[in-house]
Design a protein around this motif. Structure first.
Motif, PDB file in Angstrom:
ATOM      1  N   SER A 257      56.848  53.989  85.146  1.00 10.29           N
ATOM      2  CA  SER A 257      55.716  52.618  85.278  1.00 10.29           C
ATOM      3  C   SER A 257      53.986  52.897  86.236  1.00 10.29           C
ATOM      4  N   ALA A 258      54.574  53.888  87.355  1.00  8.99           N
ATOM      5  CA  ALA A 258      53.247  54.180  88.150  1.00  8.99           C
ATOM      6  C   ALA A 258      52.588  55.113  87.657  1.00  8.99           C
ATOM      7  N   TYR A 259      53.214  56.035  86.517  1.00 11.44           N
ATOM      8  CA  TYR A 259      52.247  56.716  86.405  1.00 11.44           C
ATOM      9  C   TYR A 259      51.199  56.603  85.158  1.00 11.44           C
ATOM     10  N   THR A 260      51.799  55.388  84.655  1.00 12.20           N
ATOM     11  CA  THR A 260      51.210  54.956  82.958  1.00 12.20           C
ATOM     12  C   THR A 260      50.554  53.839  83.496  1.00 12.20           C
ATOM     13  N   GLY A 261      50.357  52.939  84.857  1.00 19.47           N
ATOM     14  CA  GLY A 261      49.675  52.059  85.266  1.00 19.47           C
ATOM     15  C   GLY A 261      48.111  52.396  85.787  1.00 19.47           C
TER      16      GLY A 261
END
Length: 330
Positions: A257-261
């Motif tokens: 979720s962090a990488y794609t945020g």
């Protein structure tokens, strides 16, 4: 919905085999040593997953390298210390890390040319060098159990000075060249990261170890790739104040979720760095972390492959038809 080609589970296809390791996206299982997921670690290996995770304890009052989720003093896992393929699924479980490695070797011997498997090891409370469980002892144990079945930093570096220089120039080998190989990723553990008295985490300690071995001409003795733990924008290696350590990190690990945020994950892909994205099910729209539909899981694989994941992980052990898939990255 994201769209991407996904090669079949158990990928022995020419398309997957002829691509390099850094240009594909595989699927892994979080804490694959847990008995409620797989009765034996050999079952986890049979699942087709591209990554299997182990939690390891070294400190406290316990001895050896313990494998368990929450017991720092003993072992609670599906490893059995098989010495031959015939012993798989026949012996007592709850073995230490050496026992898990023995299972890997026995399974490897029964499956020559198997898919490359990334073994993610979370050192829950870090190395314990003073207790005889430091990087040198780790390498000796891994080499003693797995031998040439390990693809380590010494195999990757070639004629280059650092791992960063090697992958940016040459990338990673083709998947076919890694057939029959295990790769090992090391991350700092939750206890280690939460301990204010611990000033030397696994990532920095093992990267320092790699740099030292390289300076001695002994990098072939090493067995693992330390990962930068936690998704951050920019180059997250800047957290290491010793800039000379940074080129020894070519694996990154953090929440999907962090990488794609908003993070530029193409930055990793174009430099041939590996990115392990955890909790893949939590990326919006969130899906079940254990038993989504097979189509939901495959759509998530496609989505994170497009987002430049090298491996995405969840607890999808009931979905072997998904675990063995390999997608083009990016």
């Amino acid at each position: 919905m994201a769209t991407a080609v996904i090669w079949p589970a158990g990928t022995g296809t020419a398309e997957a085999a002829n691509t390099t390791y850094d240009t594909t996206t595989a699927v892994g299982v979080h804490n694959a040593y847990e008995k409620d997921k797989y009765p034996y670690f050999a079952d986890a290996l049979d699942s087709g997953a591209g990554l299997l995770e182990l939690d390891v304890w070294t400190n406290g009052l316990g001895k050896s390298w313990r494998v368990s989720h929450s017991n720092p003093l003993g072992n609670n896992n599906n490893c059995e210390n098989a010495t031959t393929p015939a012993e798989l699924r026949t012996k007592s479980r709850n073995q230490d890390l050496a026992g898990c490695l023995a299972d890997l070797r026995a399974w490897h011997d029964a499956h020559p040319g198997h898919r490359p498997v990334l073994l993610k090891m979370e050192l829950k409370d870090g190395f314990n060098d003073k207790g005889g469980r430091g990087p040198d002892e780790f390498d000796a144990m891994v080499r003693g159990k797995l031998g040439d079945a390990v693809f380590g930093p010494g195999d990757l570096i070639g004629d280059h000075a650092t791992l960063d220089e090697a992958v940016r120039a040459d990338g990673w080998p083709e998947r076919s060249a890694l057939a029959g190989k295990f790769l090992i990723e090391l991350i700092p553990g939750t206890v280690e990261e939460g301990n204010p008295a611990d000033k030397l985490w696994t990532d920095r300690e093992y990267a320092t170890h790699l740099r030292t071995l390289a300076g001695q001409g002994k990098l072939a003795d090493s067995t693992a790739f330390p990962a930068v733990h936690g998704a951050e924008a920019g180059d997250p290696r800047s957290r290491y104040t010793d800039a000379a350590l940074r080129p020894w990190f070519v694996v990154f690990d953090g929440d999907a979720s962090a990488y794609t945020g908003g993070i530029d994950t193409a930055w990793y892909d174009t430099r041939h760095y590996l990115v392990v994205m955890t909790d893949a099910h939590k990326v919006a729209p969130e899906i079940d972390g254990t038993k989504p539909t097979e189509q939901q899981a495959k759509d998530r694989v496609a989505l994170l492959a497009k987002a430049h994941a090298s491996v995405l992980t969840a607890d999808w052990y009931p979905l072997p038809g998904v675990l063995g898939t390999v997608a083009p990255r990016g």
